[in-house]
Structures are given as structure tokens and as C-alpha cells.
Design an enzyme around this catalytic site. Structure first.
Site, PDB file in Angstrom:
ATOM      1  N   HIS A   1      27.321 -12.232-116.269  1.00 24.86           N
ATOM      2  CA  HIS A   1      27.875 -11.140-117.074  1.00 24.86           C
ATOM      3  C   HIS A   1      29.225 -10.800-116.464  1.00 24.86           C
ATOM      4  O   HIS A   1      29.278 -10.208-115.393  1.00 24.86           O
ATOM      5  CB  HIS A   1      26.945  -9.927-117.056  1.00 24.86           C
ATOM      6  CG  HIS A   1      25.590 -10.204-117.637  1.00 24.86           C
ATOM      7  ND1 HIS A   1      25.303 -10.001-118.966  1.00 24.86           N
ATOM      8  CD2 HIS A   1      24.462 -10.697-117.076  1.00 24.86           C
ATOM      9  CE1 HIS A   1      24.043 -10.345-119.196  1.00 24.86           C
ATOM     10  NE2 HIS A   1      23.508 -10.770-118.071  1.00 24.86           N
ATOM     11  N   LEU A   2      30.290 -11.190-117.135  1.00 23.41           N
ATOM     12  CA  LEU A   2      31.619 -10.881-116.591  1.00 23.41           C
ATOM     13  C   LEU A   2      32.208  -9.629-117.236  1.00 23.41           C
ATOM     14  O   LEU A   2      33.326  -9.226-116.932  1.00 23.41           O
ATOM     15  CB  LEU A   2      32.558 -12.081-116.723  1.00 23.41           C
ATOM     16  CG  LEU A   2      32.109 -13.350-115.973  1.00 23.41           C
ATOM     17  CD1 LEU A   2      33.214 -14.387-115.949  1.00 23.41           C
ATOM     18  CD2 LEU A   2      31.647 -13.048-114.546  1.00 23.41           C
ATOM     19  N   ARG A   3      31.424  -9.015-118.132  1.00 22.32           N
ATOM     20  CA  ARG A   3      31.681  -7.649-118.632  1.00 22.32           C
ATOM     21  C   ARG A   3      32.869  -7.480-119.556  1.00 22.32           C
ATOM     22  O   ARG A   3      33.049  -6.404-120.121  1.00 22.32           O
ATOM     23  CB  ARG A   3      31.793  -6.655-117.480  1.00 22.32           C
ATOM     24  CG  ARG A   3      30.587  -6.626-116.560  1.00 22.32           C
ATOM     25  CD  ARG A   3      29.310  -6.324-117.292  1.00 22.32           C
ATOM     26  NE  ARG A   3      28.181  -6.102-116.399  1.00 22.32           N
ATOM     27  CZ  ARG A   3      26.909  -6.192-116.770  1.00 22.32           C
ATOM     28  NH1 ARG A   3      26.601  -6.499-118.027  1.00 22.32           N
ATOM     29  NH2 ARG A   3      25.937  -5.974-115.923  1.00 22.32           N
TER      30      ARG A   3
ATOM     31  N   ASN B   1      26.670  -9.864-124.188  1.00 19.46           N
ATOM     32  CA  ASN B   1      26.335  -8.438-124.369  1.00 19.46           C
ATOM     33  C   ASN B   1      27.424  -7.542-123.788  1.00 19.46           C
ATOM     34  O   ASN B   1      27.203  -6.752-122.879  1.00 19.46           O
ATOM     35  CB  ASN B   1      24.972  -8.112-123.755  1.00 19.46           C
ATOM     36  CG  ASN B   1      24.905  -8.386-122.257  1.00 19.46           C
ATOM     37  OD1 ASN B   1      25.677  -9.181-121.735  1.00 19.46           O
ATOM     38  ND2 ASN B   1      24.009  -7.716-121.580  1.00 19.46           N
TER      39      ASN B   1
ATOM     40  N   ASP C   1      20.961 -11.971-125.210  1.00 21.10           N
ATOM     41  CA  ASP C   1      20.515 -11.582-123.866  1.00 21.10           C
ATOM     42  C   ASP C   1      20.474 -10.068-123.686  1.00 21.10           C
ATOM     43  O   ASP C   1      21.400  -9.362-124.037  1.00 21.10           O
ATOM     44  CB  ASP C   1      21.433 -12.170-122.793  1.00 21.10           C
ATOM     45  CG  ASP C   1      20.864 -11.926-121.402  1.00 21.10           C
ATOM     46  OD1 ASP C   1      19.671 -12.191-121.211  1.00 21.10           O
ATOM     47  OD2 ASP C   1      21.600 -11.454-120.527  1.00 21.10           O
TER      48      ASP C   1
ATOM     49  N   HIS D   1      16.178 -14.148-123.679  1.00 19.74           N
ATOM     50  CA  HIS D   1      15.758 -13.204-122.629  1.00 19.74           C
ATOM     51  C   HIS D   1      14.358 -12.791-123.061  1.00 19.74           C
ATOM     52  O   HIS D   1      14.200 -12.014-124.000  1.00 19.74           O
ATOM     53  CB  HIS D   1      16.737 -12.021-122.603  1.00 19.74           C
ATOM     54  CG  HIS D   1      16.245 -10.821-121.861  1.00 19.74           C
ATOM     55  ND1 HIS D   1      16.945 -10.252-120.833  1.00 19.74           N
ATOM     56  CD2 HIS D   1      15.138 -10.046-122.002  1.00 19.74           C
ATOM     57  CE1 HIS D   1      16.294  -9.188-120.380  1.00 19.74           C
ATOM     58  NE2 HIS D   1      15.189  -9.047-121.068  1.00 19.74           N
TER      59      HIS D   1
ATOM     60  N   ASN E   1      16.400  -6.776-114.644  1.00 17.46           N
ATOM     61  CA  ASN E   1      15.495  -7.142-115.723  1.00 17.46           C
ATOM     62  C   ASN E   1      15.697  -8.617-116.071  1.00 17.46           C
ATOM     63  O   ASN E   1      16.796  -8.989-116.464  1.00 17.46           O
ATOM     64  CB  ASN E   1      15.784  -6.261-116.948  1.00 17.46           C
ATOM     65  CG  ASN E   1      14.756  -6.452-118.036  1.00 17.46           C
ATOM     66  OD1 ASN E   1      13.800  -7.209-117.871  1.00 17.46           O
ATOM     67  ND2 ASN E   1      14.967  -5.785-119.153  1.00 17.46           N
TER      68      ASN E   1
ATOM     69  N   ASP F   1      22.323 -14.703-113.063  1.00 17.39           N
ATOM     70  CA  ASP F   1      22.247 -13.449-113.824  1.00 17.39           C
ATOM     71  C   ASP F   1      23.127 -12.385-113.148  1.00 17.39           C
ATOM     72  O   ASP F   1      22.750 -11.213-113.052  1.00 17.39           O
ATOM     73  CB  ASP F   1      20.806 -12.967-113.979  1.00 17.39           C
ATOM     74  CG  ASP F   1      20.669 -11.860-115.027  1.00 17.39           C
ATOM     75  OD1 ASP F   1      21.659 -11.557-115.715  1.00 17.39           O
ATOM     76  OD2 ASP F   1      19.561 -11.290-115.154  1.00 17.39           O
TER      77      ASP F   1
END
Lengths: 439, 313
Positions: free
Chosen positions: A75-77, A107, A164, A191, A291, A318
Site C-alpha cells: 500500500h503506497l497510499r 484502496n 483489497d 482479501h 488485517n 502487505d
């Protein structure tokens, strides 16, 4: 600081000399020299047998030279959450961890559900220092209702689709996603969590959650979705299902069933799930909240067996950075997720290799050939002649201490701060160019 | 150089904090009980004169709040009540910022009740003043366990070998978690009783000497202490339990009390719901110690506060 001209010259030819090459795809496990030219592997040969000349040499004596590591799950946001991480900072952390390619989760804010956003992620202006392979949303806004335009997303560069964090619960939507994925040879990443069973839950269901008075996520909430998905994958010809961050023994049973039936089912496991247990949450330590949650000893044992026996296809981090104010709150309110790019190899060597005697060749496979196969990343995950010049060079015996404060990530939400490890990345080479070199 | 946030402060709670029974040493429990026996709210010395104690309540409370307040005032302390409604909490202030604010206005100790398990631990890790857990989510309610222990010892010689039946909604009960830790530590045998929704099998792993049964007769036979619990409607997220079934199987009636030892006592942390987990006859009966518990809450909390602020002599 290197000038652009120097950088260019540096990237032209690089000889990695004297290292022990492990390349599971090419079945190499020996001392070899590698010549990289124009971003590709030009030659791989026995020591001192490379014929071409190189402007730059890397002395890899005593080190392992592996194909560049691939992380299927980060997740590089960006877009939208640059306060947690950016593509520039996240890929810098990836380079420190030896990853030459990362697959980014959609996401973000907004969700990556159009080809424009896929292109945006891949744009040079993002400042990525390693290869970025976007995974696009499987449904519009990841709402689980209407499929995105898989073909357009794939053309724009998406390597897979997923919702995800928001699993696809609806059977018909999941069937349709796998069906469309099958037509395009595009993996659908799930997921696996039946969120109807995990409402308000913040850790694994078990003695620790009971003791702490926290609502628990059952193993069944993961396993039931994996079971359904594998059944669908068996029914739909040529469909490709990839189970993200698998964490339970029961889910592994379904994956094994699918693999035995020759369905195209793959799965990944995170370093924290093969290292930690739910009880490590201690007294509400939010850096141990993610999670899927940390699970029981029996689940971890099953994962270790599956890592060794080949059931697991890839180790994925993750990597999920969060700002301090999102973690320094009540446990139940804290964000799920931990960073992981800089500690993955060290955990694999320290835990899997040294403690559980999994051979280094298998560990390299889990970081390279395995993930390259899962998403069909052609020319990656191997050092055969003609492949991309992505190389990870590491010292499997180097002892070091991880300090979160020195992380390249914008965030420091890691449970491994202060941990002593064996095994460290020495250099990371992307497209023939050294992007990271340990001091 | 780029500014970086410091890593999370993971300091130890300040001396005198009371976060849980689980991590409280035996000798501390015994000394708190001993101190509580010497505390008399009507004849208290002003041990905490000029000390400022903030009662930070994010959840409703009658007994705990009023008894902490009376305990503090009996010892000469100044108290301030901060509740979630009518404070900056309503405006979205974080728990830690609220804690820093209360520290800045001069709090010497914070008594906190919070719906999230572990909230007092978070606060204690970041503040240099004692934090006292007055109930955190489904986790623990240490002052209640101490006052229950205090109450039991008024009627029984020791905890060793005592048969204790805890009946009702164990899953949601922070009181039960604290009581199990405390009583099992000193040798009591505890039977947890209720339907699976309220008493999952995993409950038996909480402490040693615990067992689970679905049959109230089995739980009550030979019991020295009967502890009842309220059905916590506010925490029953989506659970469907038929009240009539529950009443039929688990309500404490005078007839059922007779299954226990003749000198058994009946306890309940309150608030009680007459006609649900117990009949009025039992609540008001000769074996009931429910009002005593409330009464004993004051000296017990006086002891906790005196210990917190270092005047436990």
C-alpha cells in the site's frame, strides 16, 4: 549526488562479480558473474568467464545474488493519502528491503478503478525508484457491486484486480470477476474475510482476544471465503485466483484442494504471519494490529509447513503505512496494518532459514520466481540472459538491528522496531542501475 | 534534515496506576485489601489534601463514579468530573489529547472509564501521573474485583477452596474477567455458567481453576459465592438471545439459591435488573450482599486512590 550524465553511464553496464547466484527459474545455485547492459541481463557465466566489459563493477564475494525481489502486496497510499506514504518514499523503502518491483493496492483515495489512475501511478513524476505494478480495483469504487473495465485497466498496465480490504462477498460478482479475468488472463486477488462475521473485531478470535476483551475475527471468516473462491476457480476454466495474505490453516486446505485439482489458484503469506502470534499483541500494542490479524500457533505452524512444501507461492509484505495519530489511539479504533518492506528478507532469513531450516533457494523463490509467476511478470524473477536487470544482493549472515526511526517509509508502524536480525540487503539493482547500497 | 515523529512512547505506567488485576502482584492485591479495611469514609484522615483527581467517564456509571468521587473527597482531594458529552471529546479530541489536557490543568491522577478495552493502558503509557481503570470495554474492572474480594472476605475466611459460581453474560463482562484473575490467583474454584453466546468455551482459558458449564444446577451445587451479571444490552451487537429462555434456564430464584451452600452469599456488580437475571426475592433476600458491595466500594476505592498518590501508609 550523481549528475544525470553519470547516472546514465552508471546504468549502461554493470558487472556483478564473485557472488553466489541463486536463480530458481534458471536452476542456478552457484558462483556466477552477471553482466547487465542497457537494463537487461547481457551475460551470466561462471566466475571470470563473462566476455563483455563493464564500466562499473560490483564485488559480490561472500554475498547472495538473486533476481530482484517482487512484492505482490503493498500500500503506497497514493493517490490521496500522501501523509502516510508516497510512491517515492514507499519505493525507497522497497529498495532498502531489496524489492525491485512492487504491486500496489488500489484502496487509495480515490480508489484506483480507472485506466487514468493506473497510468498516473506509473508516471515518472511519481518518483518511484523501483518498478511499480498497479493492481486495479475489481469493482467500481471497490463497492462490490459492478465490475470495473478489466480490459482497459490491463491495457493501462494493471497486473491484477482486487478490492483489497473490502472483500468481494457476493457470489455472483466474484464469479463474474473470475470469468472476466479468465478471458483476459488477469488474476483476481481476494482479501479473504467474511466481513459479516468480523464486525467490530480487531484481532484474532482466541484466548488472547477473550482475555483482552476484544472482539475476535474467527479463522472461519477467512477460510469460508477462500473455500468458496477456490470452488469458483475450479468451476471457471482458465480463471486465476490469488489469495492475498493467507493466514489460517483452514484456508490452506482449500488452496491445496484447488492446486491438486489443477485450478489456477495461488496464495501469498506475509512475514508477520510466519513470525508473530496473536498473543504478541500484548497489552493492546497497535503495531501488532493488522488485517488479517496475527493468528494462533497452530495457524503459524501450518503456514510454515506450506512455505516449505511449496503450497505458498510468494512472500508478500502487505506493507501498510499509517500515521502515528492513526495508531496512537484505542486498540479497537486503531488503523489496521504495519509496514513491512524493510524487514521482509531479514525475517525470512532469521525465521524461515535459520530457525526453521528452509533452504535459501526456496526463500529466494518465494521472493522472485514465485511472485513473478503469480502475476505473469515476464522477464522478472529470473536472471536468465535477456531478463530485466533487476537484482537483489544480500548477505545471509549479516547481523543487524532494525530501527524504525531510520526507516525510509514515511510511517513507523512496525512491530519489529529494535529487533535483531540475521540477513541484510546489501544492494538493490533496478534495470541495471544500483538504486540502493547499504553503508 | 527531515523532521520525524518520535517513535511511540512506550513508557511504563506511573507508579500507583491500576490498569488490571491480571498484572497486579499478589502482594499488592493483599495490601490494597488490608488498606481498604482500615479506610472509613466517615473518619478519614485527609491523606490526599490538595490532590486533584479527574474522573474521566466516557461511559455511563452510577456506582463507580459516585464511589470514586466520595472516596476521593473523603480523603480531602479535589475532584473534577469530565464526561464525553459536554466536553471536547464530543468535538473529536483524541483520548491522548484529552489526557495531556487534563495533565496540563493539574490533574494528579486520572480515573478513567472507557468503552474501548485498553484505553486506560494507552493513557498510562503516555502520562506521568497514575491512571486508574474504572472499567474498560469488555476487558477489566479492577476496582470492582477488589471490592468484591473485600466483600467476600467479610463473610469467608479466605479464598482458598471457595466454590464460586458466576452466572450470566460472561463474554461481555469486564467484572468477571477481573474477578476470575483475582479469585483464581488465591485458590478459588470458579464455575462459569450460561449459554454459549455468553460463555464461550474459550472463557475457561482466562485463568487457572476455571470451568464452564451450561447447567445452573451444576454451577450452584456446593457454591460458597454466587455472582450474577446483568445482560448487557448495549454490548449485545447483533446477538439474538431469547430473554424468556434465558430467564427459564438461568434466572436466580430463591429455589435455585437453595442449591448452593446454606451460608452462600449472592453478589452482583449492578446495576441489577429485577425479574431478569434475578428475582426481587433474591435481590432483597437474606443471602444478598448486593448493597454491601456498593457500600464496600468506597473504602476499597479510598485504598486505591491512597496507593495511587503515594499516601498508602
Amino acid at each position: 549526488m550523481l549528475s544525470a550524465k553519470n547516472q546514465k553511464r552508471e546504468s549502461a553496464t554493470l558487472l556483478i562479480k564473485g557472488g553466489h547466484v541463486i536463480d530458481p527459474t534458471a536452476k542456478i545455485n552457484a558462483l556466477m558473474d552477471i553482466l547487465l547492459r542497457d537494463g537487461r541481463v547481457a551475460e551470466i557465466a561462471l566466475p571470470n568467464k563473462v566476455r563483455g566489459s563493464a564500466e562499473e563493477k560490483f564485488d559480490a564475494r561472500g554475498l547472495i545474488v538473486a533476481p530482484g525481489f517482487i512484492d505482490l502486496h503493498v500500500h503506497l497510499r497514493e493517490p490521496g493519502q500522501g501523509y502516510k506514504e508516497t510512491i517515492a518514499t514507499g519505493t525507497a523503502a522497497a529498495a532498502v528491503g531489496g524489492f525491485t518491483s512492487v504491486c500496489t493496492m488500489p484502496n487509495t483515495a480515490p480508489v484506483v478503478d480507472t485506466e487514468e489512475w493506473v497510468a498516473w501511478l506509473r508516471h515518472p513524476e511519481r518518483g518511484a525508484v523501483v518498478n511499480v505494478f498497479p493492481i486495479a480495483a475489481a469493482t467500481l469504487n471497490s463497492r462490490g457491486a459492478a465490475l470495473t473495465d478489466f480490459a482497459a485497466l490491463q491495457r493501462a498496465g494493471a497486473v491484477a484486480v482486487t478490492d483489497d480490504g473490502k472483500p468481494i462477498l457476493d457470489d455472483e460478482i466474484m464469479r463474474a470477476a473470475l470469468q472476466l479475468g479468465a478471458e483476459l488472463n488477469l488474476p483476481v486477488v481476494q482479501h479473504a474475510e467474511d466481513t459479516r462475521l468480523t464486525e467490530n473485531a480487531s484481532m484474532n478470535e482466541g484466548p488472547t482476544s477473550f482475555r483482552l476483551g476484544l472482539r475476535g475475527m474467527t479463522a472461519a471468516a477467512e477460510a469460508s471465503i477462500v473455500d468458496r473462491d477456490v470452488t469458483l476457480a475450479q468451476q471457471i476454466r482458465e480463471s486465476r485466483l490469488h489469495v492475498a495474505h493467507l493466514s489460517t490453516s483452514d484456508a490452506l486446505k482449500s488452496v491445496r484442494r484447488g492446486k491438486r485439482a489443477k485450478a489456477r489458484v495461488t496464495c501469498e503469506v506475509t512475514p508477520h504471519h510466519f513470525t508473530l502470534l496473536d498473543e504478541n499483541v500484548g497489552e493492546y500494542k497497535t503495531d501488532f494490529k493488522m488485517n488479517p490479524p496475527l493468528r494462533s500457533a497452530a495457524d503459524r505452524e501450518a503456514i510454515l509447513v506450506a512455505l516449505a512444501d511449496g503450497t505458498v507461492d510468494a512472500i508478500a509484505t502487505d506493507h501498510a503505512p499509517h500515521a502515528t495519530h492513526e495508531k496512537q489511539v484505542e486498540f479497537e479504533r486503531a488503523a489496521f496494518g504495519i509496514t513491512g518492506l524493510e524487514t521482509a528478507l531479514a525475517l525470512a532469513i532469521t525465521k524461515l532459514h535459520r530457525e526453521h531450516r528452509i533452504p535459501l533457494t526456496r526463500i529466494v523463490e518465494l521472493f522472485t520466481a514465485g511472485p513473478a509467476r503469480v502475476f505473469d511478470l515476464r522477464g522478472r524473477g529470473s536472471l536468465a540472459r535477456g531478463c530485466f536487470g533487476d537484482v537483489t544482493i544480500f548477505d545471509p549472515k549479516k547481523r543487524w538491528t532494525f530501527e524504525a526511526a531510520k526507516s525510509r517509509s514515511l510511517s513507523q508502524n512496525t512491530p519489529f522496531d529494535g529487533w535483531q536480525f540475521t540477513g541484510k540487503v546489501v544492494a538493490t539493482v533496478v534495470g541495471g542501475r544500483v538504486v540502493y547500497r547499504a553503508d | 534534515m527531515m523532521h520525524r515523529l518520535p517513535p511511540y512512547a512506550m513508557n511504563k505506567p506511573a507508579r500507583g496506576s491500576l490498569l488490571s488485576i491480571e498484572h497486579l502482584e499478589d502482594k499488592e492485591i493483599l495490601s490494597l485489601l488490608k488498606l481498604a479495611r482500615r479506610m472509613n469514609p466517615l473518619k478519614a484522615r485527609p491523606l490526599l489534601r490538595n490532590k486533584r483527581i479527574v474522573l474521566l467517564f466516557y461511559e455511563a456509571s452510577t456506582r463507580t463514579r459516585s464511589s470514586f468521587e466520595i472516596a476521593a473527597k473523603s480523603l480531602g482531594a479535589i475532584t473534577t468530573l469530565v464526561q464525553s458529552s459536554g466536553s471536547s471529546i464530543e468535538k473529536g479530541e483524541s483520548l491522548l489529547d484529552t489526557g495531556y489536557t487534563l495533565r496540563a490543568v493539574g490533574a494528579d491522577a486520572i480515573v478513567i472509564r472507557h468503552p474501548a478495552a485498553g484505553a486506560p493502558h494507552l493513557m498510562a503509557r503516555h502520562l506521568d501521573i497514575p491512571v486508574i481503570n474504572a472499567g474498560d470495554g469488555m476487558h477489566e474492572h479492577p476496582s470492582q474485583a477488589l471490592l468484591d474480594a473485600f466483600t467476600i472476605l467479610k463473610h469467608k475466611k479466605s479464598f482458598k477452596g471457595l466454590q464460586i459460581a458466576i452466572i450470566g453474560d460472561i463474554y461481555h463482562s469486564r467484572v468477571t474477567r477481573s474477578n476470575c484473575h483475582l479469585l483464581s490467583r488465591f485458590g478459588a474454584k470458579i464455575t462459569l455458567c450460561g449459554p454459549p453466546e455468553f460463555v464461550p468455551e474459550v472463557a475457561a482459558t482466562l485463568a487457572s481453576g476455571l470451568r464452564v458449564t451450561r447447567h445452573i444446577e451444576e454451577a450452584l451445587r456446593g457454591a460458597d459465592v454466587i455472582m450474577l451479571l446483568r445482560l448487557q444490552k448495549e454490548r449485545l451487537a447483533g446477538q439474538k438471545i431469547r430473554l424468556q429462555d434465558y430467564i427459564a434456564r438461568y434466572q436466580m430464584t430463591a429455589a435455585r439459591v437453595k442449591l448452593a451452600k446454606r451460608d452462600a452469599i449472592v453478589m452482583h456488580p449492578g446495576p441489577i435488573i429485577r425479574g431478569l437475571e434475578l428475582t426481587a426475592e433474591v435481590a432483597d433476600g437474606p443471602q444478598s450482599r448486593i448493597i454491601d458491595e456498593v457500600h464496600n466500594g468506597v473504602p476499597t476505592r479510598m485504598a486505591i486512590l491512597a496507593r495511587a498518590l503515594g499516601k498508602a501508609k
